[in-house]
Design a protein around this motif. Structure first.
Motif, PDB file in Angstrom:
ATOM      1  N   HIS A 180       0.834  -1.205   0.000  1.00 56.57           N
ATOM      2  CA  HIS A 180       0.000   0.000   0.000  1.00 56.57           C
ATOM      3  C   HIS A 180       0.870   1.256   0.000  1.00 56.57           C
ATOM      4  N   SER A 181       0.441   2.259  -0.744  1.00 59.17           N
ATOM      5  CA  SER A 181       1.135   3.542  -0.748  1.00 59.17           C
ATOM      6  C   SER A 181       0.167   4.708  -0.532  1.00 59.17           C
ATOM      7  N   ARG A 182      -1.113   4.429  -0.656  1.00 59.50           N
ATOM      8  CA  ARG A 182      -2.133   5.463  -0.404  1.00 59.50           C
ATOM      9  C   ARG A 182      -2.895   5.050   0.860  1.00 59.50           C
ATOM     10  N   ILE A 183      -2.435   5.559   1.990  1.00 54.47           N
ATOM     11  CA  ILE A 183      -2.909   5.079   3.287  1.00 54.47           C
ATOM     12  C   ILE A 183      -3.580   6.218   4.043  1.00 54.47           C
ATOM     13  N   GLY A 184      -4.855   6.031   4.359  1.00 54.59           N
ATOM     14  CA  GLY A 184      -5.581   7.008   5.153  1.00 54.59           C
ATOM     15  C   GLY A 184      -5.317   6.811   6.642  1.00 54.59           C
ATOM     16  N   ILE A 185      -5.533   7.864   7.425  1.00 55.58           N
ATOM     17  CA  ILE A 185      -5.403   7.771   8.881  1.00 55.58           C
ATOM     18  C   ILE A 185      -6.621   8.417   9.522  1.00 55.58           C
ATOM     19  N   ILE A 186      -7.240   7.711  10.458  1.00 62.31           N
ATOM     20  CA  ILE A 186      -8.354   8.233  11.243  1.00 62.31           C
ATOM     21  C   ILE A 186      -7.820   8.481  12.650  1.00 62.31           C
ATOM     22  N   ASP A 187      -7.684   9.763  13.006  1.00 66.03           N
ATOM     23  CA  ASP A 187      -7.004  10.102  14.266  1.00 66.03           C
ATOM     24  C   ASP A 187      -7.490  11.455  14.752  1.00 66.03           C
ATOM     25  N   THR A 188      -8.008  11.459  15.977  1.00 71.44           N
ATOM     26  CA  THR A 188      -8.553  12.691  16.548  1.00 71.44           C
ATOM     27  C   THR A 188      -7.574  13.416  17.444  1.00 71.44           C
ATOM     28  N   ASP A 199       2.906  11.153  14.145  1.00 68.83           N
ATOM     29  CA  ASP A 199       4.343  11.169  13.853  1.00 68.83           C
ATOM     30  C   ASP A 199       4.812   9.810  13.345  1.00 68.83           C
ATOM     31  N   GLY A 200       4.307   8.728  13.948  1.00 68.46           N
ATOM     32  CA  GLY A 200       4.672   7.387  13.490  1.00 68.46           C
ATOM     33  C   GLY A 200       4.196   7.125  12.073  1.00 68.46           C
ATOM     34  N   TYR A 201       2.985   7.581  11.775  1.00 69.63           N
ATOM     35  CA  TYR A 201       2.418   7.484  10.424  1.00 69.63           C
ATOM     36  C   TYR A 201       3.314   8.211   9.419  1.00 69.63           C
ATOM     37  N   THR A 202       3.711   9.419   9.778  1.00 70.41           N
ATOM     38  CA  THR A 202       4.554  10.231   8.883  1.00 70.41           C
ATOM     39  C   THR A 202       5.934   9.608   8.709  1.00 70.41           C
ATOM     40  N   GLN A 203       6.521   9.118   9.802  1.00 69.04           N
ATOM     41  CA  GLN A 203       7.849   8.513   9.734  1.00 69.04           C
ATOM     42  C   GLN A 203       7.875   7.316   8.788  1.00 69.04           C
ATOM     43  N   ALA A 204       6.855   6.475   8.861  1.00 76.83           N
ATOM     44  CA  ALA A 204       6.806   5.302   7.979  1.00 76.83           C
ATOM     45  C   ALA A 204       6.738   5.724   6.513  1.00 76.83           C
ATOM     46  N   HIS A 205       5.978   6.759   6.223  1.00 78.75           N
ATOM     47  CA  HIS A 205       5.898   7.260   4.848  1.00 78.75           C
ATOM     48  C   HIS A 205       7.247   7.810   4.381  1.00 78.75           C
ATOM     49  N   GLU A 207      10.301   7.177   5.441  1.00 78.59           N
ATOM     50  CA  GLU A 207      11.319   6.140   5.248  1.00 78.59           C
ATOM     51  C   GLU A 207      11.102   5.358   3.966  1.00 78.59           C
ATOM     52  N   ALA A 208       9.830   5.247   3.543  1.00 73.48           N
ATOM     53  CA  ALA A 208       9.523   4.516   2.314  1.00 73.48           C
ATOM     54  C   ALA A 208       9.551   5.420   1.080  1.00 73.48           C
ATOM     55  N   GLY A 209       9.830   6.721   1.281  1.00 74.20           N
ATOM     56  CA  GLY A 209       9.867   7.652   0.158  1.00 74.20           C
ATOM     57  C   GLY A 209       8.497   7.978  -0.392  1.00 74.20           C
ATOM     58  N   ILE A 210       7.470   7.919   0.475  1.00 75.23           N
ATOM     59  CA  ILE A 210       6.097   8.207   0.057  1.00 75.23           C
ATOM     60  C   ILE A 210       5.680   9.555   0.658  1.00 75.23           C
ATOM     61  N   LEU A 211       5.169  10.436  -0.171  1.00 75.55           N
ATOM     62  CA  LEU A 211       4.701  11.731   0.317  1.00 75.55           C
ATOM     63  C   LEU A 211       3.415  11.551   1.121  1.00 75.55           C
ATOM     64  N   VAL A 212       3.288  12.289   2.208  1.00 77.20           N
ATOM     65  CA  VAL A 212       2.058  12.272   3.000  1.00 77.20           C
ATOM     66  C   VAL A 212       1.047  13.212   2.354  1.00 77.20           C
ATOM     67  N   ASP A 213      -0.107  12.674   2.002  1.00 75.80           N
ATOM     68  CA  ASP A 213      -1.192  13.459   1.416  1.00 75.80           C
ATOM     69  C   ASP A 213      -2.107  13.915   2.554  1.00 75.80           C
ATOM     70  N   MET A 214      -2.127  15.208   2.838  1.00 74.24           N
ATOM     71  CA  MET A 214      -2.911  15.728   3.954  1.00 74.24           C
ATOM     72  C   MET A 214      -4.399  15.451   3.794  1.00 74.24           C
ATOM     73  N   GLU A 215      -4.862  15.207   2.576  1.00 73.60           N
ATOM     74  CA  GLU A 215      -6.280  14.885   2.357  1.00 73.60           C
ATOM     75  C   GLU A 215      -6.648  13.523   2.947  1.00 73.60           C
ATOM     76  N   LEU A 216      -5.625  12.713   3.234  1.00 68.46           N
ATOM     77  CA  LEU A 216      -5.890  11.377   3.763  1.00 68.46           C
ATOM     78  C   LEU A 216      -5.919  11.347   5.294  1.00 68.46           C
ATOM     79  N   LEU A 217      -5.817  12.527   5.925  1.00 70.95           N
ATOM     80  CA  LEU A 217      -5.870  12.616   7.380  1.00 70.95           C
ATOM     81  C   LEU A 217      -7.287  12.995   7.790  1.00 70.95           C
ATOM     82  N   ALA A 218      -8.017  12.063   8.398  1.00 68.63           N
ATOM     83  CA  ALA A 218      -9.416  12.295   8.764  1.00 68.63           C
ATOM     84  C   ALA A 218      -9.551  12.398  10.281  1.00 68.63           C
ATOM     85  N   ASP A 219     -10.077  13.524  10.755  1.00 67.36           N
ATOM     86  CA  ASP A 219     -10.347  13.707  12.179  1.00 67.36           C
ATOM     87  C   ASP A 219     -11.776  13.242  12.452  1.00 67.36           C
TER      88      ASP A 219
END
Length: 340
Positions: A180-188, A199-205, A207-219
């Motif tokens: 997977h490279s397009r990973i959403g996060i549900i975090d309040t 931070d852990g979510y971002t670090q994993a991305h 290290e894998a050279g994957i940009l974090v898409d802010m649209e995939l962060l759901a509160d």
């Protein structure tokens, strides 16, 4: 007026022994013969005698009570923690007073002051915010025994906790490793400054050279199953859907799973889901959910042990110590593969 409480003198009058002998017997002193102790205890029971713990605490300067402050007692992981702490303290002769802040900082401050007024010997606190700790830091600086159940190495407060940053990293790295490279996060937690899982979510991305898409962060604006359901609805309404979702707790993950069932998506073939805490409901969901294990027993034992060390410290509190437990990743069907 209510009936006057039974006093040691009443037991002494009933048995014919002195007040001092009665007191020693009820404290199970080896100086009192067993037969005498038995007669006195039977008389105390017949009279419905209750020890005066308030008076005892004034003499000993301890109440044998611990205050436990949690954010939300409906959170299954915290419910397990509360039960485990109560049992661990009970075996050591302590009673537990419970309070919840309901994720409100002012209520957290209020219940802490209530516990102080009740003269509890120490406190275990799961704070609403991992960063807004000045009111707890003042307790520590005043020599009051307190242990946090979340960890900030720079807070100047003792803590025993699961390493949430490491746990989130492992969960997201697992999703990346299975393709997977397009990973959403549900975090309040971002609104409260609790950034460890993000931070852990971002670090994993990174290290894998994957940009974090802010649209995939759901509160989800909460931590319940229904909040997870509607957060998943927002993520899956995007023009390009995520192929996997990391939820900050298992209740949110269960809500996300429910959304897939209502919308006829297959897990993990259409979308993979992973949670955090490893509660029982996640293991037995319709599709068992992969999760990061919250080490309830280890956190409980180490936190209680540290708090009792602080209480017993003879010459003031020792230097604060933060213990962070490396959590285990539990892989189940919700991320087990993407085949048919």
């Amino acid at each position: 007026m209510g009936k006057s409480p039974i006093r040691l003198k009443d037991i002494a009058d009933r048995t014919g022994f002195s007040v001092n002998t009665v007191s020693l017997a009820l404290r199970q002193s080896p100086r009192i013969p067993e037969e005498t102790s038995l007669r006195i205890r039977e008389a105390a029971e017949a009279l419905n005698y209750l020890p005066n713990h308030v008076a005892k605490s004034l003499v000993n300067r301890e109440t044998k009570t611990i205050g436990l402050v949690l954010t939300d007692i409906t959170n299954p992981a915290l419910t397990q923690v509360a039960q485990a702490i109560e049992m661990a303290l009970s075996t050591r002769g302590y009673s537990t007073l419970f309070a919840t802040s309901n994720n409100d900082l002012e209520e957290e401050k209020r219940v802490i002051e209530v516990f102080r007024s009740r003269q509890v010997d120490g406190m275990l606190i799961y704070p609403r915010s991992h960063r807004e700790l000045a009111h707890i830091r003042r307790l520590r600086q005043a020599g009051y025994p307190v242990v946090l159940l979340v960890g900030d190495p720079d807070a100047g407060i003792d803590a025993v906790c699961v390493d949430e940053r490491r746990g989130a990293y492992r969960a997201v790295r697992h999703l990346i490793d299975i393709g997977h490279s397009r990973i959403g996060i549900i975090d309040t937690s971002n609104a409260k400054g609790n950034l460890e899982k993000r931070d852990g979510y971002t670090q994993a991305h990174q290290e894998a050279g994957i940009l974090v898409d802010m649209e995939l962060l759901a509160d989800p604006l909460g931590n319940s199953v229904i909040r997870g359901y509607w957060a998943m609805d927002r993520l899956m309404s995007m023009p390009v859907r995520p192929t996997a979702v990391f939820a900050a707790n298992d209740s949110l993950a269960i809500g996300a799973l429910r959304w897939t069932q209502k919308n006829n998506l297959r897990v993990p073939k259409d979308v993979a889901i992973i949670g955090f805490d490893n509660i029982e409901f996640a293991e037995h969901a319709a599709t068992p959910i992969s999760s990061v294990k919250y080490e309830v027993e280890m956190v409980t034992e180490l936190a209680v042990e540290r708090l009792l060390q602080l209480i017993a410290a003879p010459d003031g509190l020792p230097k604060p110590r933060v213990t962070m437990i490396d959590p285990e990743l539990i892989v189940r069907d919700s991320t087990a593969g993407r085949g048919d």
